[in-house]
Write an enzyme that holds these catalytic residues in place. Structure first.
Site, mmCIF file in Angstrom:
data_model
loop_
_atom_site.group_PDB
_atom_site.id
_atom_site.type_symbol
_atom_site.label_atom_id
_atom_site.label_comp_id
_atom_site.label_asym_id
_atom_site.label_seq_id
_atom_site.Cartn_x
_atom_site.Cartn_y
_atom_site.Cartn_z
ATOM 1 N N GLY A 103 -0.175 -2.949 4.615
ATOM 2 C CA GLY A 103 0.459 -1.864 3.634
ATOM 3 C C GLY A 103 0.349 -2.273 2.155
ATOM 4 O O GLY A 103 0.315 -1.298 1.154
ATOM 5 N N LYS A 104 -0.390 -3.215 1.532
ATOM 6 C CA LYS A 104 -0.349 -4.173 0.742
ATOM 7 C C LYS A 104 0.986 -3.999 -0.301
ATOM 8 O O LYS A 104 0.248 -3.624 -1.509
ATOM 9 C CB LYS A 104 -2.525 -4.032 0.052
ATOM 10 C CG LYS A 104 -3.206 -4.400 0.854
ATOM 11 C CD LYS A 104 -4.431 -3.725 -0.108
ATOM 12 C CE LYS A 104 -5.884 -3.857 1.076
ATOM 13 N NZ LYS A 104 -5.852 -3.272 2.577
ATOM 14 N N ARG A 105 2.054 -4.092 0.476
ATOM 15 C CA ARG A 105 3.154 -4.536 -0.345
ATOM 16 C C ARG A 105 3.007 -5.522 -1.473
ATOM 17 O O ARG A 105 2.702 -6.179 -1.231
ATOM 18 C CB ARG A 105 4.161 -4.352 0.644
ATOM 19 C CG ARG A 105 4.237 -2.651 1.545
ATOM 20 C CD ARG A 105 3.674 -1.739 0.759
ATOM 21 N NE ARG A 105 4.333 -0.506 1.695
ATOM 22 C CZ ARG A 105 3.110 -0.016 2.390
ATOM 23 N NH1 ARG A 105 1.952 0.389 1.656
ATOM 24 N NH2 ARG A 105 3.447 1.197 3.021
#
Length: 302
Positions: A103-105
């Protein structure tokens, strides 16, 4: 069991360092699934994505270490897609696979804490039930700390973007400041965060994303982050090969998992598999592609 140790266990039990990326795309689904969408509604596509990914999980279970659902392809369908993502994560949990949600949050303060609380923790430990999550470091150390705190609380893990596989990543990651590149400084921070968090296998919960398309930097980052699991994208369809990733591993064959998405999940479309399997036997093509990748990456001493 700590996340890093659970991942080591999964690698040893499966005899595989392969991570299967779950990136469902409408136009590449097998015909038997794609043609069963009569009204082109998000709900129907979401159900198709769930079917596609769970059948891949059935093929992969026990034969690979982990799966990596890419949140973007599910979110593209709106609310129905997010439900499908949750179903896929839960199913992978039940089949005993480590889940890395891609999700590369990131954010700061309470927002970063909310992301961490939402995603990190398998089973009922979090809303999404993911063992680990990809995270961007570019808001600074204080944006990573909430994720690390939740990793401590729930025996979860994160994979921080360090040196990504895309050609344009160097615009920021390769910039020099204080006699080191940005990616080197991020690696230094990761090593610091893992220093007092190592598990039985010597690895901590803070991993790194380093692309197969930069083999020299991959070897450099293995040395710079000796206590971090490395998630290696860029294998297969993006051009990375076994020789490019071999330096990501320690002497025991641990320390890294190598992701392949399109090359495995859409293997029925590859020229070498299309005639033999095609759409009708797409699961068999997935199985053959997993065998092929496992064989290519069998240079370790698991």
């Amino acid at each position: 069991m700590k996340f890093a140790d659970r991942l080591a266990q999964a690698v040893r039990q499966s005899g595989s360092v392969t991570c299967v990326g779950l990136d469902p795309r409408r136009d590449q689904l097998p015909a038997g699934i794609r043609d069963g969408i009569p009204n082109n509604s998000p709900d129907q596509w979401a159900a198709a994505y769930t079917q596609f990914c769970t059948e891949i999980i059935d093929v992969a279970a026990g034969r690979v270490a982990c799966v990596k659902p890419q949140a973007a392809f599910f979110e593209q369908l709106g609310p129905a897609g997010t439900i499908a993502l949750g179903e896929v994560i839960a199913y992978a949990n039940r089949r005993g696979l480590i889940v890395i949600t891609d999700g590369k949050r990131n954010d700061i303060g309470s927002t970063a804490t909310a992301y961490a609380d939402a995603y990190l923790g398998a089973g009922n430990a979090s809303a999404w039930g993911s063992d680990s999550l990809t995270v961007s470091p570019y808001l600074g150390e204080d944006s990573l700390q909430p994720f690390v705190d939740v990793c401590d609380q729930r025996d979860a893990g994160i994979f921080v973007l360090v040196k990504t596989s895309n050609p344009g990543g160097g615009l920021l990651q390769d910039r020099q400041t204080d006699s080191q590149t940005v990616y080197q400084r991020v690696a230094e921070l990761i090593a610091q965060m893992n220093a007092d968090r190592r598990g039985d296998n010597g690895y901590g919960p803070v991993g790194a994303v380093v692309g197969a398309t930069y083999p020299e930097q991959l070897a450099e980052m293995r040395a710079a982050m000796p206590t971090s699991w490395i998630l290696v994208p860029g294998f297969g369809a993006q051009g990375g090969g076994a020789d490019d990733v071999k330096h990501a591993f320690d002497d025991a064959g641990l320390g890294a998992v190598v992701n392949s998405s399109r090359h495995i999940i859409f293997a029925h479309r590859r020229a070498e598999f299309a005639d033999k399997f095609g759409d009708a036997k797409w699961q068999d093509a997935v199985s053959a592609a997993i065998d092929e990748m496992n064989q290519a990456l069998s240079f370790g001493s698991l």
